[in-house]
Design an enzyme around this catalytic site. Sequence first.
Site, mmCIF file in Angstrom:
data_model
loop_
_atom_site.group_PDB
_atom_site.id
_atom_site.type_symbol
_atom_site.label_atom_id
_atom_site.label_comp_id
_atom_site.label_asym_id
_atom_site.label_seq_id
_atom_site.Cartn_x
_atom_site.Cartn_y
_atom_site.Cartn_z
ATOM 1 N N HIS A 1 85.563 80.183 1.771
ATOM 2 C CA HIS A 1 85.879 81.299 2.667
ATOM 3 C C HIS A 1 87.398 81.487 2.721
ATOM 4 O O HIS A 1 88.131 80.509 2.912
ATOM 5 C CB HIS A 1 85.329 81.004 4.065
ATOM 6 C CG HIS A 1 85.557 82.135 5.009
ATOM 7 N ND1 HIS A 1 84.754 83.255 5.038
ATOM 8 C CD2 HIS A 1 86.528 82.340 5.942
ATOM 9 C CE1 HIS A 1 85.211 84.100 5.950
ATOM 10 N NE2 HIS A 1 86.286 83.565 6.512
ATOM 11 N N GLU B 1 92.240 79.041 -3.542
ATOM 12 C CA GLU B 1 90.772 78.895 -3.602
ATOM 13 C C GLU B 1 90.370 78.163 -4.877
ATOM 14 O O GLU B 1 89.498 77.297 -4.876
ATOM 15 C CB GLU B 1 90.085 80.266 -3.574
ATOM 16 C CG GLU B 1 90.188 80.993 -2.263
ATOM 17 C CD GLU B 1 89.332 82.256 -2.227
ATOM 18 O OE1 GLU B 1 88.229 82.277 -2.809
ATOM 19 O OE2 GLU B 1 89.768 83.237 -1.593
HETATM 20 C C1 GRF Z 1 86.513 84.819 -2.499
HETATM 21 O O1 GRF Z 1 87.631 85.295 -1.815
HETATM 22 C C2 GRF Z 1 85.725 83.863 -1.636
HETATM 23 O O2 GRF Z 1 86.528 83.100 -0.784
HETATM 24 C C3 GRF Z 1 84.853 84.792 -0.845
HETATM 25 O O3 GRF Z 1 84.489 85.805 -1.744
HETATM 26 C C4 GRF Z 1 85.485 85.914 -2.762
HETATM 27 C C5 GRF Z 1 84.787 85.748 -4.071
HETATM 28 O O4 GRF Z 1 85.658 85.943 -5.161
HETATM 29 N N1 GRF Z 1 83.728 84.112 -0.261
HETATM 30 P P1 GRF Z 1 85.183 85.570 -6.633
HETATM 31 O O5 GRF Z 1 83.909 86.375 -6.881
HETATM 32 O O6 GRF Z 1 84.940 84.110 -6.704
HETATM 33 O O7 GRF Z 1 86.299 86.018 -7.514
#
Ligand code: GRF
Length: 222
Positions: free
Chosen positions: A125, A190
């Site tokens: 998240h 992330e």
């Molecule tokens: C990311 O920002 C994640 O934190 C959120 O949705 C987005 C997904 O991005 N839950 P991706 O599809 O992994 O590029």
Amino acid sequence: MSAVSAAASSKADRFPDRRLGVLISGRGSNLQALIDAIEDGRLDARIAVVISNRDDAGGLERARRAGIDTLVRDHRGWPSRDEYDSMLAEDLRSRNVGVVCLAGFMRRVGLPLIEAFPAAIVNIHPSLLPAFPGLDAQRQALAHGVRVSGVTVHLVTAELDAGPIIVQRAVQVLEHDTEETLAARILVEEHKAFPEAVQRVLDGAWTLDGRRFVARPQDLRP
Ligand code: GRF
């Protein structure tokens, strides 16, 4: 002890096959982060299947390029959320998945899935939870004028974006940030946090202390 904490505090060989199921809805950059981490040895796992609820998710192509099985499971047209979730649980179980990774899966998961994978569903998240759960976390952060935001990887429980936290990484909010620039800098973090958190769950060297996901004393190194 709850079902979740009992399962999480069991032995380190809880996931001997180290098989992941990854659920996506979109571009799949976090799926790619898992693929890359597996390839370069930072994550000791294999991805058994990638499931998308949308057939136009860019992440499906990333999975195919990496030779990973894909499934499209449209969420529309099901009589209930539980029936959809039960099908996902069966898809994952039948492929011997141990840990389920929600990598931008834009659906709330319900009890049929949560109970099929106790303390083994991981979500990423883009905020420092418990701040800014739900949609548009980066927009919420800017609207509140916070100076620091970031990413949280946590275990999934029935409550939205509220399960025990595994890994967090902070990102400074800059004076002229837009939702896009902030999201882009959070995304970089992330991609580091997600494989690290999944590895921790697979290692089983962690346990739940109430809401906290903590190292067992015997696993702490001096
Ligand atoms: C990311 O920002 C994640 O934190 C959120 O949705 C987005 C997904 O991005 N839950 P991706 O599809 O992994 O590029």
